[in-house]
Scaffold this active site. Structure first.
Site, PDB file in Angstrom:
ATOM      1  N   ASP A 158      -8.362   4.841 -10.849  1.00  0.00           N
ATOM      2  CA  ASP A 158      -7.182   4.626 -11.246  1.00  0.00           C
ATOM      3  C   ASP A 158      -7.006   4.855 -12.748  1.00  0.00           C
ATOM      4  O   ASP A 158      -6.345   4.356 -13.520  1.00  0.00           O
ATOM      5  CB  ASP A 158      -6.576   3.288 -10.568  1.00  0.00           C
ATOM      6  CG  ASP A 158      -5.197   2.857 -11.173  1.00  0.00           C
ATOM      7  OD1 ASP A 158      -4.268   3.986 -11.247  1.00  0.00           O
ATOM      8  OD2 ASP A 158      -4.713   1.838 -11.298  1.00  0.00           O
ATOM      9  N   LYS A 178      -6.539   5.200 -19.788  1.00  0.00           N
ATOM     10  CA  LYS A 178      -7.157   4.044 -19.034  1.00  0.00           C
ATOM     11  C   LYS A 178      -8.568   4.269 -19.025  1.00  0.00           C
ATOM     12  O   LYS A 178      -9.255   3.191 -18.965  1.00  0.00           O
ATOM     13  CB  LYS A 178      -6.553   3.799 -17.335  1.00  0.00           C
ATOM     14  CG  LYS A 178      -5.277   2.968 -17.461  1.00  0.00           C
ATOM     15  CD  LYS A 178      -5.326   3.033 -15.854  1.00  0.00           C
ATOM     16  CE  LYS A 178      -4.007   2.334 -15.508  1.00  0.00           C
ATOM     17  NZ  LYS A 178      -3.827   2.253 -14.093  1.00  0.00           N
ATOM     18  N   CYS A 181       1.940  -9.741  -5.689  1.00  0.00           N
ATOM     19  CA  CYS A 181       2.778 -10.451  -6.509  1.00  0.00           C
ATOM     20  C   CYS A 181       2.674 -11.750  -6.629  1.00  0.00           C
ATOM     21  O   CYS A 181       3.046 -12.406  -7.836  1.00  0.00           O
ATOM     22  CB  CYS A 181       4.105 -10.639  -5.364  1.00  0.00           C
ATOM     23  SG  CYS A 181       5.112  -9.030  -5.247  1.00  0.00           S
ATOM     24  N   ARG A 236      11.445   0.584 -18.812  1.00  0.00           N
ATOM     25  CA  ARG A 236      10.787   0.486 -20.174  1.00  0.00           C
ATOM     26  C   ARG A 236      11.840   1.317 -21.072  1.00  0.00           C
ATOM     27  O   ARG A 236      11.616   1.485 -21.968  1.00  0.00           O
ATOM     28  CB  ARG A 236       9.558   1.372 -20.077  1.00  0.00           C
ATOM     29  CG  ARG A 236       8.580   0.766 -19.223  1.00  0.00           C
ATOM     30  CD  ARG A 236       6.952   1.272 -19.380  1.00  0.00           C
ATOM     31  NE  ARG A 236       6.354   0.476 -18.301  1.00  0.00           N
ATOM     32  CZ  ARG A 236       6.154   0.933 -17.122  1.00  0.00           C
ATOM     33  NH1 ARG A 236       6.567   2.198 -16.669  1.00  0.00           N
ATOM     34  NH2 ARG A 236       5.335   0.319 -16.447  1.00  0.00           N
ATOM     35  N   MET A 274      11.932 -10.951  -1.701  1.00  0.00           N
ATOM     36  CA  MET A 274      11.030 -11.178  -0.538  1.00  0.00           C
ATOM     37  C   MET A 274      11.160 -10.311   0.733  1.00  0.00           C
ATOM     38  O   MET A 274      11.659 -11.016   1.633  1.00  0.00           O
ATOM     39  CB  MET A 274      10.619 -12.824  -0.369  1.00  0.00           C
ATOM     40  CG  MET A 274       9.608 -12.923   0.862  1.00  0.00           C
ATOM     41  SD  MET A 274       7.795 -12.531   0.199  1.00  0.00           S
ATOM     42  CE  MET A 274       7.110 -12.405   1.491  1.00  0.00           C
ATOM     43  N   THR A 298       1.448  10.804  -9.935  1.00  0.00           N
ATOM     44  CA  THR A 298       2.974  10.392 -10.221  1.00  0.00           C
ATOM     45  C   THR A 298       2.880  10.155 -11.816  1.00  0.00           C
ATOM     46  O   THR A 298       1.993   9.555 -12.536  1.00  0.00           O
ATOM     47  CB  THR A 298       3.293   9.155  -9.670  1.00  0.00           C
ATOM     48  OG1 THR A 298       2.339   7.954  -9.930  1.00  0.00           O
ATOM     49  CG2 THR A 298       3.638   9.208  -8.196  1.00  0.00           C
TER      50      THR A 298
END
Length: 723
Positions: A346, A373, A651, A164, A690, A281
């Site tokens: 979350d 959130k 992913c 960012r 991967m 975090t």
């Protein structure tokens, strides 16, 4: 690592065909062999500036409004308002904006950075923590730095290897790398001056931009979903020496506490939380008030999400989902406010925080504002942390309201207390608002929120499955792929929004609704404008006061990063990092049509009267390869689907439907099918992102996942954009 300077342009990586199933997907979406147009030629011209020294210091940053032509910090000022006093571009002439220049960057994952512009030089970052210095007037590359993070680190990331932004200070450029390093570069040529490892190792990661206060560069980290303990750390800007560290959740009490704050926080936890990491975090937002000398840090979710496992006898679990104020010199705790006590969903409080002075009930209050959130818009007294108000800005079902006396949410226990019972909850874990920055315009008095309307099905476990990579204490609940009716219903319930929120009245002044989530970060200006991008490949401008759309530009790829604005030689520019990716490109489905996809990642810069254009975008070939015959049993396919949800969907997308950035596994080539075991189990594409999963999956389990993917390809062949 590698760096280059005064190079001729971006590097295009062409990968082996087998990389079509790599999580990294660094190959360009299209190959352009046309001659450069006007905007491309501008970027190849001689630079209008010499490589500059980024001579930012406290005095200069504190007086940022005296030089509005620069964008010297992440949110332009310490207060993070993302407001520019520049007025040359206004609601009356914004229709005349055109492309001044563009610059293609190397890595093709999503772009989320806020560029920094100082004295004619733009410093910005891309996926995989690479940094570019560009002539901000012409787009000419001055230098490029790539830390060459091992691509197999991708397996430890929540939502792509995004970054960012950088910070600049006294001739240095600072970047936090995805694998947890903090690097100081010489602003003149990009050479490494120092490099410190800020984390204890995987699965910590860094996606947020550093902040600098009083010659200390401050950085947090991510990884709560994978069982880590959060903290934020300050380093000396000259030497990289650690100055202080503030832990956001307590560790093992038997080992003692790092501070009185941790001793206090430990009283709000039960069980043996430290064995599960704890989480908390601080992976993104910070702000600083120089008058109060307070640094504000947004803290994230618990590890695991499920509080019944994390803290089985209850407790608020400080400082999860909290705003914490500390002294920037020492990291000493001053106050905190917890937006979601004992967070179960979350609902991080790492979202963008804004400092402003707001009239409330006839009194001018020094406030800190956040739309975390959990769906409520908060206003706190930023000197004391006193709760002032909170109102829902999106649909909220987990709590009825926030009590005005206590400042605590009033939970709906029928929703929040669960173990193995499935509940549909608003907002989803993506939040009513995620990392995409808000903006505040002091002229209109409005906060512009890139909001999300989306529910989610939660289902708790009774105990942890420690073999999992993501330690959530939750089961993933989703409609079956063949249940098209439920899927379409969920899509109808989901949207993105631009909300112009009146913080004094605690209600929206106006709003714009978009068909999909992922609305980009905001910029607002004294020209009565608000700018932002959308996933559908547009950068847009609205009247900040009225919400009327005034301008848009097609960007060839989704825009999630926040725009900035700056001025050089009397001309105002608007710049944005255009590159689709991140969490909303991983959730399954796509915002792109059958004959198009996300274009190359670019820096796009606009000014009045410019007439540059982007290279013509090649149409995608949508003839998917014929899938191989199914040899698996129904039981193997079902088991493969469950394993796919656990290890692959983050992913490659829900139901193996890619969001357009990561390769769609239903469309693998014959060679990729033949190499599937070598890729997933053997790690033959680990250098492409991967990683091998032989430490979590057996050979037979990998085979079952392959059976599931083949079945998904068979079921959707000929209609690739439908679940």
């Amino acid at each position: 690592m590698k760096f280059s300077y005064l190079s001729l342009g971006p590097v295009s990586a062409v990968l082996l065909s087998l990389a079509l199933i790599s999580c990294s997907n660094e190959e360009p979406s299209q190959v352009n062999d046309q001659s450069p147009d006007a905007s491309q030629s501008a970027a190849m011209a001689e630079p209008s500036v010499e490589p500059a020294t980024a001579n930012i210091n406290s005095d200069r940053l504190l007086a940022a409004d005296a030089e509005p032509g620069n964008w010297m910090a992440h949110g332009r000022t310490y207060g993070e308002q993302r407001y520019s006093p520049l007025t040359q571009i206004s609601k009356d002439n914004v229709k005349d904006l055109g492309l001044a220049w563009s610059f293609d960057v190397e890595h093709q994952q999503g772009l989320e950075a806020s560029p920094i512009v100082v004295d004619g030089v733009m410093y910005t970052s891309t996926a995989w923590s690479a940094v570019y210095a560009l002539d901000a007037k012409t787009g000419k590359q001055l230098w490029h730095y790539d830390p060459e993070v091992p691509k197999e680190y991708n397996r430890y990331l929540c939502c792509s290897p995004a970054n960012r932004g950088v910070a600049v200070w006294k001739g240095k450029v600072y970047i936090g790398t995805i694998n947890g390093h903090l690097v100081a570069l010489d602003a003149a040529d990009g050479k490494v001056l120092w490099d410190v490892k800020t984390v204890d190792g995987a699965p910590y990661s860094i996606t947020g931009a550093p902040r600098i206060v009083k010659d200390k560069v401050i950085i947090g980290n991510g990884g709560a979903e994978m069982g880590v303990r959060g903290y934020i750390t300050a380093y000396d800007t000259e030497t990289g020496e650690q100055q202080w560290r503030f832990y956001t959740v307590p560790g093992n009490p038997e080992k003692g506490f790092e501070s009185k704050a941790m001793e206090m926080a430990a009283k709000t936890w039960t069980g043996e939380w430290w064995k599960l990491g704890g989480g908390g975090t601080a992976w993104d937002s910070m702000a600083y008030d120089p008058e109060l000398n307070l640094l504000y840090v947004g803290v994230g979710n618990g590890s695991p999400w499920n509080r019944n496992i994390r803290s089985p006898e209850g407790g608020d679990n400080l400082f999860l989902s909290s705003i914490v104020a500390v002294r920037p010199e020492t990291g000493e705790y001053v106050w905190h406010y917890q937006t979601t006590p004992a967070d179960n969903f979350d609902y991080t409080a790492t979202q963008h925080m804004i400092l402003a002075d707001i009239q409330m009930d006839g009194v001018l209050r020094k406030v800190i504002m956040q739309a975390p959130k959990n769906g409520f818009f908060y206003m706190l007294d930023r000197s004391s942390g006193e709760f002032l108000s909170a109102k829902p800005y999106v649909q909220v079902t987990w709590a009825s309201h926030v009590d005005q006396e206590t400042g605590r949410p009033v939970e709906d226990k029928s929703v929040t207390e669960f173990t193995e019972r499935t509940q549909m909850v608003w907002p989803a874990p993506y939040g009513g608002h995620n990392w995409h920055p808000m903006a505040f315009n002091p002229n209109t008095g409005l906060v512009y929120i890139p909001a999300i309307e989306m529910p989610h099905f939660y289902n708790g476990r009774k105990e942890m499955d420690k073999e999992r990579i993501w330690n959530l204490g939750m089961n993933w609940v989703k409609p079956p792929a063949e249940d098209n009716e439920t899927i379409l219903m969920n899509k109808k319930l989901t949207s993105g929004k631009l909300i112009a929120w009146d913080p004094a009245k605690q209600k929206p002044a106006w709003e714009v609704v978009y068909p999909t989530p992922g609305v980009g970060g905001m910029l607002t200006t004294a020209g009565d404008l608000v700018f932002h991008g959308v996933p559908q490949g547009k950068l847009m401008a609205y009247s900040a006061s009225e919400g009327k759309q005034l301008w848009e530009a097609y960007t060839q790829t989704g825009v999630v990063a926040p725009p900035i604005t700056y001025e050089i030689d009397g001309e105002q520019y608007v710049a944005v990092m255009a590159g689709w990716g991140g969490m909303f490109s991983l959730t399954g489905g796509t915002v792109f049509g059958k004959d198009e996809g996300p274009g190359p990642n670019r820096v796009l810069v606009y000014k009045l009267g410019a007439n540059g254009s982007l290279p013509e975008q090649a149409k995608l070939v949508k003839e998917a390869p014929k899938p191989p015959a199914q040899t698996g049993t129904a039981a193997q396919i079902a088991n493969g689907g469950a394993l796919y949800d656990e290890y692959c969907q983050f992913c490659h997308g829900l139901h193996a439907v890619s969001g357009g950035v990561i390769p769609d596994l239903r469309h693998m080539s014959e060679a990729s099918h033949q190499a599937f075991m070598g890729i997933v189990y053997g790690g033959m594409l680990k250098d492409k992102g991967m990683a091998a999963f032989n430490d979590h999956l057996t050979v037979s389990e990998v085979q079952d996942i392959h059976h599931y993917i083949i079945q998904r390809a068979i079921d959707s062949h000929g209609d690739e954009r439908v679940f």
